[in-house]
Design an enzyme around this catalytic site. Structure first.
Site, short mmCIF file in Angstrom:
data_model
loop_
_atom_site.label_atom_id
_atom_site.label_comp_id
_atom_site.label_asym_id
_atom_site.label_seq_id
_atom_site.Cartn_x
_atom_site.Cartn_y
_atom_site.Cartn_z
N GLU A 54 107.13 -51.09 18.50
CA GLU A 54 108.44 -51.20 17.62
C GLU A 54 109.30 -50.26 17.93
O GLU A 54 110.64 -50.46 17.91
CB GLU A 54 107.94 -51.29 16.13
CG GLU A 54 107.27 -52.84 15.97
CD GLU A 54 106.99 -53.01 14.54
OE1 GLU A 54 106.07 -51.95 13.92
OE2 GLU A 54 107.57 -53.63 13.78
N GLU A 94 99.33 -56.44 14.70
CA GLU A 94 99.26 -56.08 13.04
C GLU A 94 98.42 -57.48 12.53
O GLU A 94 97.75 -57.44 11.30
CB GLU A 94 100.54 -56.13 12.48
CG GLU A 94 101.05 -54.80 12.56
CD GLU A 94 101.66 -54.37 13.91
OE1 GLU A 94 101.80 -55.52 15.00
OE2 GLU A 94 102.28 -53.52 14.25
#
Ligand SMILES: NC(=O)c1ccc[n+]([C@@H]2O[C@H](COP(=O)([O-])OP(=O)(O)OC[C@H]3O[C@@H](n4cnc5c(N)ncnc54)[C@H](O)[C@@H]3O)[C@@H](O)[C@H]2O)c1
Length: 702
Positions: free
Chosen positions: A114, A134
């Site tokens: 990210e 995730e």
């Protein structure tokens, strides 16, 4: 090379190479983005921005990988949100007036991807694996990943990555536009060379946030994705929320999309499934550590393995080791037994080859690692010997005496016994410190769970060694003290006891199986019994009835066995089975046995609710689990959960019986136990002292 700052462990280094500043993540082993690392990265960025000689900034990782993302040591702690948060950091790199270049190698995962998505340029070493995993812990990427990745590589590939959490090689993503360049050789050198090009060519800064997501018909695709995911994700909300978040990248401006992502992330974080999945993630890591065995305990060398007995368990155990590349000598008493055992192993491998999950060459390699013998002298070189012969103390005694005579000094002698006293077995040898229990589960080549049974005298280095070996053969090892049934089967006895009692009281086996399967168990208790074979439990029960005359008898189960109904292998058990099929069909013969038994016991059947079935069966696990914990048979509640998640089909989205009890609330669990104690008069239902204590202190198991 320009100035170099001194190295601080667990932080980020800063250096300059001509006009290029290099910020180097340095937090072994995986450059987790802990609070100090985030702070050092921001300081590095500010320093580069303040330095008039610096024209571009490279962000790279020292050591083996770029970054595995959030630092798991900070998980669930306030440190994770401490400023600068990952989101703050990403915004800083994104809004930098000087070009920022992320340089990834080996692994870029979660926050470790990210942050690069917020940089202006991205380069990667060939072979780098990138992922937003995730979803595997019941979450979604919460630092802009769901908004930036679709803008970088397009809707479909981004959605697939985010919903599956799977790793994708950089080579596959470069053409989609995730990377500006793939680098050969040293990643930092390559990235600095790239940065110099950016400076020389005055390449304009571009940010993903200002791009549009590309797709011809996003609504139709998202609908299709929702339908497919809904069908498989059932008890797991995260995959669908991942789709909702990615959908926002298509139809909302960037900042609104980020707000949607945030809201969905917070929802998932507060939900029970993510809590359970995160618990399982940490429980697995915790189980590998034994409280009084230091991490730096020297290990014994394990290169050669031997297995005694080539039956159901011995064959599967030998396969587990061969699959991991260990040479295994397999000892039996008779040639026929060897032939039978090896034929089964071969058939097993052939089945896997047929399914396309193993090549012929690999199968040949594995078979070649397995060496049959009838001679104990052939075990003299083995570093680890695992006994899996008949479950009779007399037979085990003989085997361990032979082993004591031939095994080399320091060899680890293990028993796969399920019910016998490991301390007694150890005492047969002159080296009880080298004896340990390795309780595999059937089928041993498939099941993840391995109970490591610690005898009174088992040496610490033996324990440390077998925990490592377990990892190599890809098992989840959990340490258990010596007691009847160890952790798993000791608890199971009470779970099955309740299931049987509920049938006596008025439920049908079908209702019980259905209720527990709806709760999430992989299979209800009676279908499991038919699959595993009712005779195994029956022979254990008969021994216990003789040993403990007060033990409550499972009359219906016994009557079923007396008819030779041992389950699928005999065509009938709690259910009946059509030849060659596995569908469990209710059988009037069993209904009759149940009716007759109720009469004999003077029970008028009553309607039993599904809720009662779930409470009594699951809380039985919890109550015995609490006793196991209190006695120190298990070191932590999460170890018990690991046993049930990996060996007994307990639903992962509930986190195991102990976490489930925590989530229901121990006060509620205790009150239910007292209710069942009063209703049944069964003293088992007296809440374990540990539960009473935790309730009075306002605490929970985990
Ligand atoms: N079957 C299960 O689900 C299961 C699960 C966990 C542990 N166990 C334990 O594993 C052990 C083996 O069980 P199993 O189901 O594989 O039994 P099994 O009957 O399938 O196999 C036992 C094998 O041991 C051989 N054997 C017997 N005595 C021997 C000796 N003196 N020397 C060499 N070989 C000998 C037999 O020929 C046979 O092939 C038992 O201790 C059992 O409690 C079984």
């Amino acid at each position: 090379m320009g100035e170099v700052m001194e190295r601080k462990e667990g932080t980020a280094r800063y250096e300059t190479r001509g006009e290029v500043a290099v910020i180097l993540l340095d937090n072994p082993p995986v450059n987790g983005m802990s609070a100090p690392v985030r702070k050092a990265m921001l300081e590095g960025l500010d320093r580069a921005l303040a330095d008039r000689n610096v024209k571009a900034i490279v962000l790279a990782g020292a050591g083996k990988v770029f970054s595995g993302g959030a630092d798991i040591k900070e998980f669930n702690t306030p440190k994770m949100l401490e400023e600068p948060s990952l989101r703050t950091l990403i915004t800083a790199f994104e809004s930098s007036p000087k070009p920022t270049i992320a340089a990834m190698h080996a692994t870029a995962m979660g926050g470790g991807l990210e942050l690069p998505l917020g940089c202006h340029f991205r380069v990667a070493a060939k072979g780098t694996q990138v992922a937003l995993p995730e979803v595997k812990i019941g979450l979604l990427p919460g630092a802009g990943g769901t908004q930036r990745l679709p803008r970088a590589i397009g809707l479909e590939p981004a959605l697939n990555m985010i919903v599956s959490g799977a790793s994708v090689p950089a080579e596959q993503l470069a053409p989609a536009g995730l990377f500006d360049e793939l680098v050969e050789g040293d990643i930092v050198d390559g990235a600095v060379a790239f940065a110099k090009k950016v400076i020389a060519e005055k390449r304009p800064i571009t940010v993903l946030r200002s791009r549009k997501v590309k797709h011809d018909n996003p609504e139709a695709f998202l609908q299709f994705a929702r339908n497919s995911v809904k069908a498989v994700a059932k008890n797991y909300p995260a995959p669908l929320k991942c789709i909702d978040a990615v959908a926002a990248s298509v139809d909302k401006p960037f900042d609104e999309g980020i707000a949607v992502e945030r809201e969905l992330f917070v929802d998932l974080m507060g939900g029970p499934e993510s809590r359970a999945l995160r618990h399982a993630f940490f429980a697995e890591r915790a189980a590998a550590r034994i409280p009084d065995v230091p991490e730096d305990t020297p290990r014994r060398k394990v290169e050669k393995v031997a297995v005694i007995g080539a039956g159901t368990m011995g064959g599967g155990i030998a396969m587990s080791f061969a699959n991991a590349g260990y040479p295994v000598t397999v000892l039996e008493m008779k040639q026929e037994a060897i032939d039978r055992g090896f034929a089964t192993i071969r058939k097993n491998y052939e089945g896997t080859v047929k399914k396309g999950r193993l090549t012929e060459a690999k199968m040949a390699e594995r078979m070649a690692l397995l060496k049959p013998t009838l001679n104990y002298a052939d075990l003299a070189q083995a570093d680890l010997i695992i006994e899996a012969v008949f479950e009779e103390m007399g037979v085990k005694e003989k085997v361990f005496r032979e082993l004591d005579a031939v095994a080399k000094p320091g060899a680890i002698l293990a028993s796969n016994t399920s019910t016998l006293d490991l301390n007694h077995i150890a005492a047969i040898t002159k080296r009880p410190q080298d004896v340990v229990g390795l309780h595999f589960f059937s089928p041993a080549n498939v099941m993840k769970l391995l109970e490591v049974v610690r005898g009174q005298k088992t040496a610490k280095d033996v324990l440390a060694t077998v925990m490592d070996v377990a990892k190599k053969i890809r098992k989840t090892a959990v340490v258990s003290g010596v007691c009847d049934g160890f952790i798993g089967n000791r608890m199971l006895k009470f779970y099955l006891g309740e299931a049987n009692a509920l049938v006596e009281e008025g439920a049908s086996p079908q209702q019980i199986d259905r209720a527990l399967e709806k709760f999430g168990m992989a299979m209800g208790p009676f279908r499991v019994a038919d699959l595993a074979g009712n005779d195994i439990g029956w022979s254990i029960r008969k021994r216990r009835y003789a040993q403990y005359p007060d033990e409550k008898k499972l009359l219906i189960a016994d009557a079923i066995c007396e008819l030779g109904r041992f389950g699928q292998k005999t065509g009938s058990g709690w259910y009946r089975y059509e030849p060659g099929r596995r569908d469990a069909i209710p059988d009037p013969v069993v209904d009759n046995i149940i009716t007759e038994t109720r009469k004999k016991l003077g029970i008028t059947p009553r309607k039993v609710s599904d809720d009662e079935i779930i409470e009594r069966c699951v809380y039985a696990l919890v109550n015995e689990g609490a006793r196991i914990l209190e006695e120190g048979i298990a070191a932590r509640a999460s170890d018990i959960d690991m046993v049930y998640l990996t060996g007994y089909g307990f639903p992962v989205f509930r986190g195991g019986p102990m976490l489930y009890a925590d989530m229901v609330g121990l006060v509620t669990v205790k009150r239910a136990m007292e209710r069942y104690r009063d209703a049944t008069g069964d003293k088992f239902w007296e809440p374990a002292p540990l539960i009473a204590r935790l309730v009075s202190e306002g605490k929970s198991f985990n």
